[in-house]
Motif scaffolding. Structure first.
Motif, PDB file in Angstrom:
ATOM      1  N   VAL A 155       0.838  -1.207   0.000  1.00  0.00           N
ATOM      2  CA  VAL A 155       0.000   0.000   0.000  1.00  0.00           C
ATOM      3  C   VAL A 155       0.871   1.255   0.000  1.00  0.00           C
ATOM      4  N   ALA A 156       1.931   1.253   0.784  1.00  0.00           N
ATOM      5  CA  ALA A 156       2.804   2.423   0.839  1.00  0.00           C
ATOM      6  C   ALA A 156       3.635   2.513  -0.440  1.00  0.00           C
ATOM      7  N   SER A 157       3.580   3.659  -1.062  1.00  0.00           N
ATOM      8  CA  SER A 157       4.246   3.839  -2.349  1.00  0.00           C
ATOM      9  C   SER A 157       5.740   4.092  -2.160  1.00  0.00           C
ATOM     10  N   THR A 158       6.559   3.369  -2.905  1.00  0.00           N
ATOM     11  CA  THR A 158       8.015   3.567  -2.833  1.00  0.00           C
ATOM     12  C   THR A 158       8.590   3.712  -4.246  1.00  0.00           C
ATOM     13  N   LYS A 159       8.622   2.600  -4.981  1.00  0.00           N
ATOM     14  CA  LYS A 159       9.248   2.665  -6.308  1.00  0.00           C
ATOM     15  C   LYS A 159       8.440   3.549  -7.253  1.00  0.00           C
ATOM     16  N   ALA A 160       7.130   3.601  -7.050  1.00  0.00           N
ATOM     17  CA  ALA A 160       6.335   4.471  -7.926  1.00  0.00           C
ATOM     18  C   ALA A 160       6.749   5.930  -7.716  1.00  0.00           C
ATOM     19  N   PHE A 161       7.011   6.278  -6.466  1.00  0.00           N
ATOM     20  CA  PHE A 161       7.427   7.651  -6.148  1.00  0.00           C
ATOM     21  C   PHE A 161       8.705   8.036  -6.906  1.00  0.00           C
ATOM     22  N   LEU A 162       9.704   7.188  -6.838  1.00  0.00           N
ATOM     23  CA  LEU A 162      10.964   7.510  -7.526  1.00  0.00           C
ATOM     24  C   LEU A 162      10.763   7.645  -9.033  1.00  0.00           C
ATOM     25  N   THR A 163       9.926   6.769  -9.576  1.00  0.00           N
ATOM     26  CA  THR A 163       9.720   6.845 -11.028  1.00  0.00           C
ATOM     27  C   THR A 163       8.848   8.051 -11.394  1.00  0.00           C
ATOM     28  N   GLN A 164       7.986   8.477 -10.482  1.00  0.00           N
ATOM     29  CA  GLN A 164       7.205   9.699 -10.742  1.00  0.00           C
ATOM     30  C   GLN A 164       8.148  10.891 -10.834  1.00  0.00           C
ATOM     31  N   LEU A 165       9.139  10.907  -9.965  1.00  0.00           N
ATOM     32  CA  LEU A 165      10.125  11.986 -10.032  1.00  0.00           C
ATOM     33  C   LEU A 165      10.873  11.950 -11.358  1.00  0.00           C
ATOM     34  N   VAL A 166      11.292  10.744 -11.749  1.00  0.00           N
ATOM     35  CA  VAL A 166      12.011  10.622 -13.018  1.00  0.00           C
ATOM     36  C   VAL A 166      11.136  11.131 -14.163  1.00  0.00           C
ATOM     37  N   ALA A 167       9.884  10.716 -14.181  1.00  0.00           N
ATOM     38  CA  ALA A 167       8.984  11.119 -15.272  1.00  0.00           C
ATOM     39  C   ALA A 167       8.764  12.636 -15.264  1.00  0.00           C
ATOM     40  N   VAL A 325      24.286   9.953   1.786  1.00  0.00           N
ATOM     41  CA  VAL A 325      23.767   9.673   0.444  1.00  0.00           C
ATOM     42  C   VAL A 325      24.807  10.161  -0.569  1.00  0.00           C
ATOM     43  N   PRO A 326      24.834   9.532  -1.762  1.00  0.00           N
ATOM     44  CA  PRO A 326      25.844   9.919  -2.749  1.00  0.00           C
ATOM     45  C   PRO A 326      25.667  11.361  -3.226  1.00  0.00           C
ATOM     46  N   ARG A 327      26.752  11.929  -3.713  1.00  0.00           N
ATOM     47  CA  ARG A 327      26.713  13.270  -4.291  1.00  0.00           C
ATOM     48  C   ARG A 327      25.902  13.268  -5.566  1.00  0.00           C
ATOM     49  N   THR A 328      25.033  14.224  -5.662  1.00  0.00           N
ATOM     50  CA  THR A 328      24.211  14.344  -6.859  1.00  0.00           C
ATOM     51  C   THR A 328      23.769  15.798  -6.951  1.00  0.00           C
ATOM     52  N   PRO A 329      23.386  16.292  -8.145  1.00  0.00           N
ATOM     53  CA  PRO A 329      22.929  17.679  -8.200  1.00  0.00           C
ATOM     54  C   PRO A 329      21.736  17.898  -7.258  1.00  0.00           C
ATOM     55  N   THR A 330      21.638  19.087  -6.695  1.00  0.00           N
ATOM     56  CA  THR A 330      20.597  19.409  -5.712  1.00  0.00           C
ATOM     57  C   THR A 330      19.210  18.919  -6.128  1.00  0.00           C
ATOM     58  N   LEU A 331      18.840  19.171  -7.376  1.00  0.00           N
ATOM     59  CA  LEU A 331      17.476  18.832  -7.790  1.00  0.00           C
ATOM     60  C   LEU A 331      17.240  17.324  -7.845  1.00  0.00           C
ATOM     61  N   LEU A 332      18.303  16.558  -7.924  1.00  0.00           N
ATOM     62  CA  LEU A 332      18.132  15.102  -7.984  1.00  0.00           C
ATOM     63  C   LEU A 332      18.229  14.446  -6.605  1.00  0.00           C
ATOM     64  N   GLN A 333      18.630  15.217  -5.629  1.00  0.00           N
ATOM     65  CA  GLN A 333      18.860  14.627  -4.295  1.00  0.00           C
ATOM     66  C   GLN A 333      17.645  13.893  -3.713  1.00  0.00           C
ATOM     67  N   PRO A 334      16.416  14.366  -3.967  1.00  0.00           N
ATOM     68  CA  PRO A 334      15.277  13.633  -3.400  1.00  0.00           C
ATOM     69  C   PRO A 334      15.254  12.149  -3.747  1.00  0.00           C
ATOM     70  N   MET A 335      15.743  11.794  -4.929  1.00  0.00           N
ATOM     71  CA  MET A 335      15.683  10.383  -5.335  1.00  0.00           C
ATOM     72  C   MET A 335      16.586   9.510  -4.482  1.00  0.00           C
ATOM     73  N   VAL A 336      17.670  10.051  -3.986  1.00  0.00           N
ATOM     74  CA  VAL A 336      18.508   9.254  -3.086  1.00  0.00           C
ATOM     75  C   VAL A 336      18.110   9.464  -1.627  1.00  0.00           C
ATOM     76  N   ALA A 337      17.662  10.667  -1.286  1.00  0.00           N
ATOM     77  CA  ALA A 337      17.358  10.970   0.117  1.00  0.00           C
ATOM     78  C   ALA A 337      16.064  10.311   0.596  1.00  0.00           C
ATOM     79  N   ALA A 338      15.149  10.023  -0.335  1.00  0.00           N
ATOM     80  CA  ALA A 338      13.881   9.395   0.064  1.00  0.00           C
ATOM     81  C   ALA A 338      14.079   7.943   0.491  1.00  0.00           C
ATOM     82  N   VAL A 339      15.102   7.309  -0.044  1.00  0.00           N
ATOM     83  CA  VAL A 339      15.267   5.867   0.178  1.00  0.00           C
ATOM     84  C   VAL A 339      15.491   5.510   1.663  1.00  0.00           C
ATOM     85  N   PRO A 340      16.427   6.182   2.363  1.00  0.00           N
ATOM     86  CA  PRO A 340      16.580   5.850   3.785  1.00  0.00           C
ATOM     87  C   PRO A 340      15.301   6.090   4.586  1.00  0.00           C
TER      88      PRO A 340
END
Ligand code: F6R
Length: 369
Positions: A155-167, A325-340
């Protein structure tokens, strides 16, 4: 079907690198140009767009909130993100040059569907970002960009969230490309970094044991707060939402800049506060401000759980627990920061004896108001 995992949620968290890669597949060519032919809104029309409104619910809404920062930065088109349940009962100002983006994993969420109908009635073009082929929301939209997360069962969304960001980012970059705004070194670099995000998520996943251990130690706490700013603010909201729905704990996310306007009064001895720290590179002003916030709450007794990028040494003295979390441009950080934050909530739910995949009172797809 859980592929050796105890819960679908754990399986889906682990599938994120693949989900991200699948969502990028075929959409960036060898020259780093975006090809979104599937959009069905022609480039001439996209060049005319003068306003973007993102509508969604829950986790998808958080993806839209994050996307607003990227869209405005890359395209210079004014963008707002609104809860579908609010938008549909408002009298929004829309016309043929407005692009409404409806984000939904299931494609069946009633409020999001009603919001898009409301938008189309007023002549706006609607683009769906959706994970479910042939579902109602894409069927009723002018165009669709599918996320390729695969079926999400928990029920809790995880992978869909990351792919929504990508899209969302693909749409933003594509708009930048067709309109010629900021197209050049910066966007070219971001496209390259976007292609590496899956690997970086993998790196995060490999280092989650301390996060799980920390979560188990917090099972008796009543409240957890989350702070962030810029794109880290919606990440904080998402971390809090995951904790509410899975651990049934009181969890709230705040914009760190608002701390002194009220929330700091909540800080007391031993209160866990998760802080999402922006990169010290790039927008370093924000980084310094958030480091001061961490100092302030720690001085008032908070237990600081700091999510910061590799190499950020400034946070070390004030972090009771540090998650890298790994270094990434500021705007992309949510994709790595959401995981933990996903791992944290899942482990806390388990430690509290909750049903991870089927939290109480919740349904996977909310087809009623
Ligand atoms: C949270 C969660 C919900 C959904 C929301 C929208 O983990 O799963 O908040 O994100 O109900 O659902 P979709 O994306 O199917 O429209």
């Amino acid at each position: 079907e859980k592929g050796g995992y105890d819960y679908f949620m754990l399986k889906e968290i682990a599938e994120q690198p693949k989900a991200v890669a699948d969502t990028l597949l075929g959409r960036i060519d060898a020259e780093g140009q975006l090809t979104l032919d599937e959009l069905r809104i022609d480039d001439a029309e996209l060049r005319e767009v003068d306003k973007i409104v993102m509508v969604a619910c829950g986790t998808a809404y958080h993806a839209g909130m994050i996307a607003k920062y990227a869209i405005e930065h890359w395209t210079r088109i004014p963008c707002e993100t609104e809860l579908a349940s609010e938008f549909r009962y408002r009298d929004p100002i829309l016309d043929g040059r407005t692009l409404v983006v409806a984000i939904s994993q299931s494609g069946e969420t009633m409020d999001t569907l009603m919001a898009l109908r409301h938008a189309r009635e007023q002549g706006a073009k609607v683009l769906a970002i959706c994970n479910t082929n042939g579902s109602t929301i894409p069927r009723e939209s002018d165009a669709v960009l599918y996320t390729h997360a695969g079926p999400e069962v928990a029920v809790a969304s995880t992978k869909a969230f990351l792919t929504q960001l990508v899209a969302c980012y693909l749409v933003a970059l594509y708009l930048g490309q067709v309109r010629g705004t900021k197209w050049g070194d910066e966007i070219g670099e971001v496209v390259g970094e976007l292609a590496r995000i899956g690997e970086q998520v993998d790196e995060v996943l490999a280092t989650m044991e301390p996060v799980r251990e920390l979560a188990r130690g917090l099972a008796d706490k009543g409240t957890v707060l989350f702070l962030g700013r810029h794109v880290g603010y919606p990440v904080a909201l998402e971390g809090a939402l995951k904790l509410k729905e899975l651990a049934y704990m009181h969890a709230e996310g705040f914009a760190a800049g608002e701390l002194k306007h009220g929330p700091i009064a909540l800080i007391e001895d031993g209160l866990p506060v998760v802080v999402v720290v922006p990169s010290p590179r790039g927008r370093s002003v924000l980084h310094d401000k958030i480091v001061s916030n961490i100092q302030e709450i720690r001085a008032r007794g908070a237990m600081t759980i700091v999510i910061a990028e590799e190499g950020d040494e400034a946070v070390v003295p004030y972090a009771d627990h540090l998650v890298r979390v790994p270094r990434t441009p500021t705007l992309l950080q949510p994709m790595v920061a959401a995981v933990p934050l996903q791992v944290f909530a899942c482990e806390l739910a388990t430690a509290r004896g909750n049903e991870v995949d089927q939290p109480r009172n919740l349904a996977k797809s909310v087809t009623v108001e």
